[in-house]
Structures are given as C-alpha cells and as structure tokens.
Enzyme design. Structure first.
Site, short mmCIF file in Angstrom:
data_model
loop_
_atom_site.label_atom_id
_atom_site.label_comp_id
_atom_site.label_asym_id
_atom_site.label_seq_id
_atom_site.Cartn_x
_atom_site.Cartn_y
_atom_site.Cartn_z
N ALA A 1 -1.03 -1.32 9.34
CA ALA A 1 0.05 -2.32 9.32
C ALA A 1 1.31 -1.72 8.73
CB ALA A 1 -0.38 -3.53 8.49
N ASN A 2 2.39 -2.48 8.78
CA ASN A 2 3.64 -2.11 8.12
C ASN A 2 3.77 -2.92 6.84
OD1 ASN A 2 4.29 -0.57 10.36
ND2 ASN A 2 6.27 -1.53 10.67
N ARG A 3 4.58 -2.45 5.91
CA ARG A 3 4.92 -3.23 4.73
C ARG A 3 5.92 -4.28 5.14
NH1 ARG A 3 3.14 -0.66 0.29
NH2 ARG A 3 3.08 1.61 0.41
N SER A 4 5.55 -5.52 5.07
CA SER A 4 6.48 -6.62 5.36
C SER A 4 5.90 -7.89 4.80
CB SER A 4 6.67 -6.77 6.87
OG SER A 4 7.34 -7.98 7.16
#
Ligand code: CTP
Ligand code: CA
Length: 224
Positions: free
Chosen positions: A33-36
């Site tokens: 995943a991405n950091r968000s």
C-alpha cells in the site's frame, strides 16, 4: 447541526472524488500500500458537498470517519477503484486525491504464503496498475473539469507540470510529501496549484483549509 446557509455554486453538479490509499493483495493476509490517511481527500469531498455538489467519494481503506453530506463507496485495490470511478461517469467534475498503489503483485496467492525455515523468501513479481486519473483525463465521457494531485519529494513544479500534461488534467495540486514535512498522515499541507495559467504557491495550511480553498477554486473554474 448548524444550518448551512453558505453559497451553493455547485448545486446539482455531480463530482467524483477519490481518496485514501489502495491495498494490493500479496496473499489473503498481506498487502502492499501507500502511506495515506485519506484526510485531504475526505476534507475535499466534504468541502465540495458544502458548495452544493452531489459528491461520490470513492475511498480506499482508511480509518477516518465518512465525511458529512457525501455518498461513500469503499474499494480495496486500484483496479476496484478504477471500476468504481468509471461506473460513476458521466460526471461534471473529477478530483483524484487517492494515493493509488502504482504496482500490484502480478499473481497474488489464494492461500497464505508460508515461511520456509532457512530458505530465502521468493521475490514478489510486480505489475503496473491502471492510472485512474489518466484514464479519466482521456475518457470518452471526460468530466468537464479534471483535477489531480502530484505527490513529490523533489522537483515539485517540474514533476507536477509533467503530470498535468501526461494525465490530461486541467489542474494539478502538487505537494511535497518529503517525510520532514509530515504531510502523509498529518493535518497540514503545503500545495502548489499547477494549470495552463501557471503555478500558484499556497502557504502552509490545515488540510481542511486547503480543502475549502480548493473547493472554491474548483467552483470558480467550473463556472468560468
Ligand atoms: N493516480 C491514479 N492512478 C494511479 C496512480 C496515480 O489515479 N495508478 C493519480 C493520483 O490520484 C494523483 C495523480 O495520479 O491524482 C498523481 O499521482 P502520483 O503518484 O503523484 O503520480 P504517478 O503518475 O503515479 O507518478 P509517480 O508516482 O511515479 O510520481
Ligand atoms: Ca504514484
């Protein structure tokens, strides 16, 4: 609740907003995943709704609450997000804020991958995800106003401009997400608005204030 009597320049306009990360499965228990946090995208959805828009918020997995006054559709992966966005077309405006994972695991496993004691783990083969903003920006049912973000850690203006062009967007909101700025997961943001007109550098603001200013700018651009 306080009665909202503010101006409603987007009354009756359908707006698609994407927010949050996407999760790309490795196996049934693991993902990349991405950091968000979804804070900026959710705040923008709420601000557009306050201006009267009919907002469809398509969100990846987040832990924050659904914003008031919008319809929320939850998705997991980039491919799910693209399908959900395309299913909402036609729309008047699209604002793509999600931190979409650029790659997914080429062949995710149906069963949990087990450790093999003493053996090196198998490498993960990745494949590129579809670009949702680029698809919408070049779509046969392209919304009249298409806004994207650009998450950069260097060369913010040059990279933002390249994305404006490549993705067929009318406006790119470029932010410097270098870790020392604390943007990812934090409550503040410093953005640059890039369009054919040039670049507008906004001061450091709370994400809610960025959202309100951006919603007002979107309403003005849409009218103009
Ligand atoms: N975006 C998207 N679908 C993707 C990747 C990005 O819709 N698969 C959108 C984001 O929501 C954002 C914009 O494209 O509005 C820019 O995302 P960003 O990650 O900054 O740019 P990329 O084009 O993915 O390039 P890179 O990550 O290599 O900088
Ligand atoms: Ca990316």
């Amino acid at each position: 609740a306080k009665l909202d009597t503010g101006p409603k320049p987007l009354l009756g306009r359908k707006v698609i907003v994407t927010s949050g990360p996407t999760h790309e499965p490795i196996d049934p228990v693991r993902y990349i995943a991405n950091r968000s946090s979804g804070k900026q995208g959710h705040a923008i959805a709420a601000a557009l709704a306050k201006l009267g828009a009919d907002v469809m918020l398509i969100s990846g997995p987040v832990t924050i609450a659904d914003p008031a006054g919008v319809t929320v559709l939850r998705v997991e992966s980039a491919r799910d997000m693209l399908a959900a966005v395309e299913a909402q077309l036609p729309a008047d405006i699209a604002v793509m804020v999600a931190a979409v994972a650029d790659w997914r695991v080429a062949a995710s496993a149906d069963q949990k991958i087990k450790k093999q004691p003493g053996e090196a783990p198998a490498p993960l083969a990745l494949t590129e995800n579809p670009d949702i903003l680029k698809t919408v920006g070049h779509h046969a049912q392209r919304p009249r106003l298409v806004v994207g973000f650009a998450a950069e850690t260097e060369n913010v203006e040059t990279n933002g401009r390249a994305k404006l062009e490549r993705k067929g967007a009318d406006m790119i909101v470029a932010n410097d997400v270098s870790p020392e700025n604390g943007v990812m997961g934090g409550d503040r943001n410093r953005v640059n608005i890039i369009s054919a007109d040039g670049i507008d550098v906004w001061p450091d603001l709370a994400k809610d204030d960025v959202a309100e200013r951006l919603a007002a700018l979107i309403a003005a651009r849409f009218a103009g």
